[in-house]
Design an enzyme around this catalytic site. Structure first.
Site, PDB file in Angstrom:
ATOM      1  CG  HIS A   1      15.408  -6.899  -6.482  1.00 28.83           C
ATOM      2  ND1 HIS A   1      15.723  -7.650  -7.578  1.00 28.83           N
ATOM      3  CD2 HIS A   1      15.850  -5.640  -6.742  1.00 28.83           C
ATOM      4  CE1 HIS A   1      16.343  -6.885  -8.469  1.00 28.83           C
ATOM      5  NE2 HIS A   1      16.414  -5.663  -7.992  1.00 28.83           N
TER       6      HIS A   1
ATOM      7  CB  CYS B   1      15.227  -4.651 -11.152  1.00 31.32           C
ATOM      8  SG  CYS B   1      16.217  -3.252 -10.597  1.00 31.32           S
TER       9      CYS B   1
HETATM   10  N1  GLN Z   1      21.307  -1.852 -13.455  1.00 33.17           N
HETATM   11  C1  GLN Z   1      20.019  -1.301 -13.263  1.00 33.17           C
HETATM   12  C2  GLN Z   1      20.020  -0.066 -12.389  1.00 33.17           C
HETATM   13  O1  GLN Z   1      20.920   0.100 -11.578  1.00 33.17           O
HETATM   14  C3  GLN Z   1      19.089  -2.354 -12.680  1.00 33.17           C
HETATM   15  C4  GLN Z   1      19.462  -2.744 -11.284  1.00 33.17           C
HETATM   16  C5  GLN Z   1      18.779  -4.014 -10.828  1.00 33.17           C
HETATM   17  O2  GLN Z   1      18.319  -4.803 -11.637  1.00 33.17           O
HETATM   18  N2  GLN Z   1      18.779  -4.243  -9.520  1.00 33.17           N
HETATM   19  O3  GLN Z   1      19.125   0.748 -12.488  1.00 33.17           O
END
Ligand code: GLN
Length: 241
Positions: A192, A93
């Site tokens: 995740h 992510c």
């Molecule tokens: N901040 C990033 C987004 O919202 C990654 C989010 C995350 O790592 N869950 O796209």
């Protein structure tokens, strides 16, 4: 006993949805396959270890990405050299986005990337987040299950291989059916869960790739996947809903 040097990036800052579970599962499985995991934690300003067999990085909110971006750019050359040397990596992510060319947040903040993946990410100013259970078909670990929650939409460059093809969920952008990215043995994904406990074949694939660099193979070892199999059955049920 063969040590396995695991480089964990920015655990304090980037650890959404317990992505730390990837480190735990990789360490435990390494041990069960007869390896000795040696964990090196890297935070902003730190020195990287000389020996690196596997690299892990998790997700995080935009603010955390802004916090670590200078450091990830600082160590970018070394990380790219490790990719060229075939070192397996798992970037989840927020780290996946920064392993790409960069990320523009919904607030218009530019987060630098290090170009391991030819992938550009931007979040719409008032767009919805891409949230939900995901199933991805991969060539290296079959169906991979996980959970996504991101505002960024990622578009891969023309020659960039994806992590896999979306079976259920949104993936990189909710449009082109692709999920994540792969360059050599570096894997980027939005998943995740954390992803490795639910997908032990993927965890073992990372271990096998690490050993293959020195001509070694992963021993069958003493591995019991009963719990992971149960979790996978649950994940499969959830994506069918
Ligand atoms: N901040 C990033 C987004 O919202 C990654 C989010 C995350 O790592 N869950 O796209």
């Amino acid at each position: 006993m063969r040590p396995l040097h695991i480089l964990q990036l920015y655990l304090e800052e980037m650890n959404t949805y317990g992505d730390q579970g990837n480190l735990l599962v990789l360490s435990v499985r390494a041990r069960r396959h007869g390896l000795v995991p040696v964990v090196h934690h890297h935070g902003p300003g730190g020195e990287l270890p000389d020996e690196v067999d596997v690299v892990l990085g998790g997700g995080g909110p935009d603010a955390a990405q802004v916090e670590v971006q200078r450091d990830i750019v600082r160590i970018g050359d070394r990380l790219r050299a490790l990719v060229d040397a075939g070192v397996p990596m798992l970037a989840v992510c927020g780290t996946y986005q920064m392993f790409g060319n960069g990320y523009r947040t919904g607030a218009g903040v530019e987060v630098d990337g290090i170009g391991i993946f030819d992938a550009d990410t931007a979040a719409p100013a008032h767009g919805e987040r891409l949230i939900g259970n995901v199933a991805v078909e991969t060539t290296f670990a079959g169906t991979v299950y996980g959970f996504e929650n991101h505002s960024g939409r990622t578009v891969l460059g023309a020659g960039q291989e994806p992590f896999g093809v979306v079976v259920r969920g949104k993936g990189n952008n909710g449009r082109d059916g692709l999920e994540g990215a792969r360059t050599r043995n570096a894997f980027g994904t939005y998943l995740h869960g954390p992803v490795l406990p639910t997908n032990p074949a993927f965890a073992d694939h990372l271990l096998a790739l690490a050993l293959a660099r020195t001509g070694e193979t992963l021993a069958a070892g003493d591995v019991d996947d009963a719990l992971a199999d149960e979790v996978r059955r649950g994940a499969a049920r959830r994506v069918r809903r």
